[in-house]
Design a protein around this motif. Sequence first.
Motif, PDB file in Angstrom:
ATOM      1  N   VAL A  70      29.716  31.565  33.025  1.00 19.59           N
ATOM      2  CA  VAL A  70      30.544  32.310  32.091  1.00 19.59           C
ATOM      3  C   VAL A  70      31.667  31.267  31.980  1.00 19.59           C
ATOM      4  O   VAL A  70      32.018  31.123  30.629  1.00 19.59           O
ATOM      5  CB  VAL A  70      31.180  33.537  32.987  1.00 19.59           C
ATOM      6  CG1 VAL A  70      32.344  33.951  32.008  1.00 19.59           C
ATOM      7  CG2 VAL A  70      30.311  34.500  33.110  1.00 19.59           C
ATOM      8  N   LEU A  71      32.142  30.463  32.905  1.00 14.08           N
ATOM      9  CA  LEU A  71      33.069  29.639  32.511  1.00 14.08           C
ATOM     10  C   LEU A  71      32.735  28.508  31.822  1.00 14.08           C
ATOM     11  O   LEU A  71      33.326  28.159  30.834  1.00 14.08           O
ATOM     12  CB  LEU A  71      33.657  28.977  33.745  1.00 14.08           C
ATOM     13  CG  LEU A  71      34.445  29.979  34.852  1.00 14.08           C
ATOM     14  CD1 LEU A  71      34.733  29.417  36.242  1.00 14.08           C
ATOM     15  CD2 LEU A  71      35.516  30.554  34.239  1.00 14.08           C
ATOM     16  N   ARG A  72      31.203  28.161  31.903  1.00 12.62           N
ATOM     17  CA  ARG A  72      30.808  27.071  31.045  1.00 12.62           C
ATOM     18  C   ARG A  72      30.631  27.618  29.571  1.00 12.62           C
ATOM     19  O   ARG A  72      30.968  26.854  28.713  1.00 12.62           O
ATOM     20  CB  ARG A  72      29.274  26.666  31.459  1.00 12.62           C
ATOM     21  CG  ARG A  72      29.152  26.056  32.692  1.00 12.62           C
ATOM     22  CD  ARG A  72      29.582  24.632  32.558  1.00 12.62           C
ATOM     23  NE  ARG A  72      28.652  23.680  31.668  1.00 12.62           N
ATOM     24  CZ  ARG A  72      28.875  22.726  31.088  1.00 12.62           C
ATOM     25  NH1 ARG A  72      30.320  22.354  30.774  1.00 12.62           N
ATOM     26  NH2 ARG A  72      28.124  22.035  30.433  1.00 12.62           N
ATOM     27  N   ALA A  73      30.153  28.866  29.700  1.00 14.20           N
ATOM     28  CA  ALA A  73      30.170  29.598  27.954  1.00 14.20           C
ATOM     29  C   ALA A  73      31.541  29.414  27.526  1.00 14.20           C
ATOM     30  O   ALA A  73      31.548  29.341  26.338  1.00 14.20           O
ATOM     31  CB  ALA A  73      29.612  30.836  28.342  1.00 14.20           C
ATOM     32  N   GLN A  74      32.680  29.536  28.297  1.00 15.63           N
ATOM     33  CA  GLN A  74      33.712  29.629  27.889  1.00 15.63           C
ATOM     34  C   GLN A  74      34.445  28.501  27.422  1.00 15.63           C
ATOM     35  O   GLN A  74      35.534  28.340  26.872  1.00 15.63           O
ATOM     36  CB  GLN A  74      34.848  30.213  28.704  1.00 15.63           C
ATOM     37  CG  GLN A  74      34.779  31.826  29.057  1.00 15.63           C
ATOM     38  CD  GLN A  74      35.119  32.716  27.960  1.00 15.63           C
ATOM     39  OE1 GLN A  74      35.870  32.299  27.188  1.00 15.63           O
ATOM     40  NE2 GLN A  74      34.743  34.061  28.069  1.00 15.63           N
ATOM     41  N   PRO A 117      24.248  28.023  29.769  1.00 15.62           N
ATOM     42  CA  PRO A 117      24.773  29.150  30.396  1.00 15.62           C
ATOM     43  C   PRO A 117      24.161  30.612  30.436  1.00 15.62           C
ATOM     44  O   PRO A 117      23.995  31.508  31.134  1.00 15.62           O
ATOM     45  CB  PRO A 117      26.082  29.381  29.602  1.00 15.62           C
ATOM     46  CG  PRO A 117      26.497  27.959  29.227  1.00 15.62           C
ATOM     47  CD  PRO A 117      25.051  27.349  28.917  1.00 15.62           C
ATOM     48  N   LEU A 118      23.471  30.643  29.160  1.00 12.63           N
ATOM     49  CA  LEU A 118      22.780  31.934  28.692  1.00 12.63           C
ATOM     50  C   LEU A 118      21.577  32.319  29.873  1.00 12.63           C
ATOM     51  O   LEU A 118      21.211  33.347  29.657  1.00 12.63           O
ATOM     52  CB  LEU A 118      22.250  32.059  27.332  1.00 12.63           C
ATOM     53  CG  LEU A 118      23.561  32.096  26.406  1.00 12.63           C
ATOM     54  CD1 LEU A 118      23.258  32.053  24.779  1.00 12.63           C
ATOM     55  CD2 LEU A 118      24.402  33.391  26.587  1.00 12.63           C
ATOM     56  N   ARG A 132      26.489  32.651  38.342  1.00 14.49           N
ATOM     57  CA  ARG A 132      26.788  33.595  36.972  1.00 14.49           C
ATOM     58  C   ARG A 132      28.266  33.256  36.655  1.00 14.49           C
ATOM     59  O   ARG A 132      28.525  33.195  35.551  1.00 14.49           O
ATOM     60  CB  ARG A 132      26.553  34.844  37.543  1.00 14.49           C
ATOM     61  CG  ARG A 132      26.490  35.824  36.325  1.00 14.49           C
ATOM     62  CD  ARG A 132      25.681  37.108  36.449  1.00 14.49           C
ATOM     63  NE  ARG A 132      24.163  36.878  36.797  1.00 14.49           N
ATOM     64  CZ  ARG A 132      23.466  37.949  36.846  1.00 14.49           C
ATOM     65  NH1 ARG A 132      23.823  39.140  37.516  1.00 14.49           N
ATOM     66  NH2 ARG A 132      22.187  37.796  37.175  1.00 14.49           N
ATOM     67  N   ALA A 133      29.086  33.276  37.991  1.00 15.58           N
ATOM     68  CA  ALA A 133      30.502  32.963  37.519  1.00 15.58           C
ATOM     69  C   ALA A 133      30.873  31.734  36.768  1.00 15.58           C
ATOM     70  O   ALA A 133      31.711  31.546  35.810  1.00 15.58           O
ATOM     71  CB  ALA A 133      31.474  33.092  38.901  1.00 15.58           C
ATOM     72  N   LEU A 145      22.893  33.890  32.508  1.00 20.45           N
ATOM     73  CA  LEU A 145      23.569  35.386  32.349  1.00 20.45           C
ATOM     74  C   LEU A 145      22.636  36.779  32.154  1.00 20.45           C
ATOM     75  O   LEU A 145      21.668  36.586  31.721  1.00 20.45           O
ATOM     76  CB  LEU A 145      24.727  35.008  31.404  1.00 20.45           C
ATOM     77  CG  LEU A 145      25.844  34.258  31.658  1.00 20.45           C
ATOM     78  CD1 LEU A 145      26.677  34.103  30.321  1.00 20.45           C
ATOM     79  CD2 LEU A 145      26.874  34.688  32.436  1.00 20.45           C
TER      80      LEU A 145
END
Lengths: 414, 271
Positions: free
Chosen positions: A321-325, A410-411, A317-318, A414
């Motif tokens: 989030v970083l990939r999404a960012q 990423p989604l 999950r962490a 999440l």
Amino acid sequence: MEAGRAIVRWLARLRTAGEITVSQLRHHKLRLGMAIVGIALAVLAMTLLAGVGMGVVETGEQQFETADRDLWVTAGETRITPVGGGGFENTLYDSRNVSAAISEHEGVRNAVPLAFETVYVGTGDGEFRTFVATGTTGGGSTVQVTDGELFPGDPHYADGTYEGDRTNEVVIDEETARQLGVDVGDTIHVGGSYAVARENEVTVVGISPTFERMLGTPTVVMPLSELHQATGTTHTEPATFITVTLEDDADPETVQQDLEETHPEYEIRTNQEQLDAVLQEQVLVLAAGVTLVILAVGAGIALTANLLALVVYQQRRAFAVLRAQGISATLLIASVVGQGIAIGTLGGALGVALSSPSAHLLDRLASAVVGFDGLVQLSPTILAGGFLIAVGIGTLSAALTGWRISRTPPLELL
Amino acid sequence: MAGPASANRASPPPVASATDVTKVFIRGSEPGRIGRLLGRSAPPTVTAVDDVSIEIETGEIVGLSGPSGSGKSTLLHLLAGLEVPTEGTVRFQGRDVASLSNRQRTRLRLEHVGIVFQHFHLLESLSARANVALPLVELGVGRRTRRQRAETLLERVGLGDRTGHRPGELSGGEQQRVAIARALVTDPTLVVADEPTGELDTDTGRRVLEEFERATDDRAIVLASHDEETLAISDRVVKLHDGRVVDDPRPDEKGVVDHRSGERTVAEFHE
């Protein structure tokens, strides 16, 4: 200039990946500890089981090496362990005369028959237990005595008359002494049947581990003629095999070929060939041992891979989030590879560190329970192999899991 | 209260736009060759966004409202380049997002999009400062500058004295403000926030919303929320229902709000 900038950027990424690795490991101390212990156990299982496999082969080799013989003569059967019914198959008959004939051969210093029989042994209290008795014509460096002395040869044979003086002496190993509760100087009863055993009282004159190591079982060693008499086989004088010692300048292969031509009815083998033959007879046991080692290595690899994959998966999950960012997969994979290397190295090192004391413990346990010394033989290769598997598989599985996570949208995480 | 900023500009190019966009999700996996031979039927599909068109312009805060399952989050993700449409076109600064590779979309998000999640999603092992500075590593920003920029942003969101704290040592509101700082650290042209106040109490939520209002300088912000107070900071609120836009009040050149569906006005929302 551009290349320099790219290098600086890569170094910054690597440093950041390292920082993430360290921070993730330090932050999740329990997870880190459990992973390290898990991998250490996997390494321990691998090294110990591989050590047992090595121990079986090495002990076998040592048994034949320490027998200090150059050639082995058998009548087809090479079995040196009790068969299913509890007895031995001594198929080399008239062993005295055969030995004498072989001794006359050029290049041969001496030829000594060895017989193994299952006998009843008691301490005089009326109770008897079965042990393996080894009959030898005595002497020489073949029997190593650690306490007391060896009986003085085989005078009772007296050129086949069986009228010479009986020694009425035996040598036993430590496990036999422990099981019977006797020591050097004590008397015991030995015989091929209860009736013979009751009448046949002998004195323990020494402690020797030689044949216990060779057979892997508690053993009573006695003069060959007295064993044949105790088992009622003086008329056939059977032996399990005849061991041959050559002159120093004799070529084993040449003598082996000559003996094979002179005695085509017997198998003449070198130490290694004899070991191979014995091992071939125990193919099922060996197959089980090899399977055990393969399973241990496989299980160790699977456990290591799963543990590292789990450690990385728990951070999915962490990372999502970083990939999404917009953080690149490279940085994330570098970070998890760092974790794989760190956990694999720590777990591997712990496993290797625990291997020697655990092997020692197992050896002592095996020695106390079944009287088998040197059960686990750890070598630097085995330890290095365990360590490399921990680091290599740990790193690889962490990298693969990290790569898979970085490939997942990423989604979805999440 | 923020006014409709786009009304004060001539015709600025949209930061992001969706044109006739449909997004269909498949529940489960498609049957393989063997599955088809065994008569396994195709898995059911869900149309999350259905023929939606919307434009997001620089300087405006756009709210996305609607009940659960109305497609707010999916539209948000499409605009941020986290998803690609099944049909239609999503453009980011004129570029068709679907034509970009996975790596290019990741880079686009890094350089131009800031994302704030309802559950903050901070890296627990890193300090607030390190969490905020992390995206700058990818942009090749030097260590000192990264640190400086992260501290400036944390100070701006009122966490100047909490830069060395880890997420576990911060309250929910503080964590969300760290997440906002992280979303702003790359100076993105679009910030998307999915239920940014969903896990916060009223006071904390209000402080978080103030951060969003302050952050509109040269960028657009899209907020998806159920909460009317959260949506009240928006210049316009686009209402969605069953994946379709049911109300998108577009201001005309004179600044008069035009309700395409005529259901409710922005003013009504703000009242």
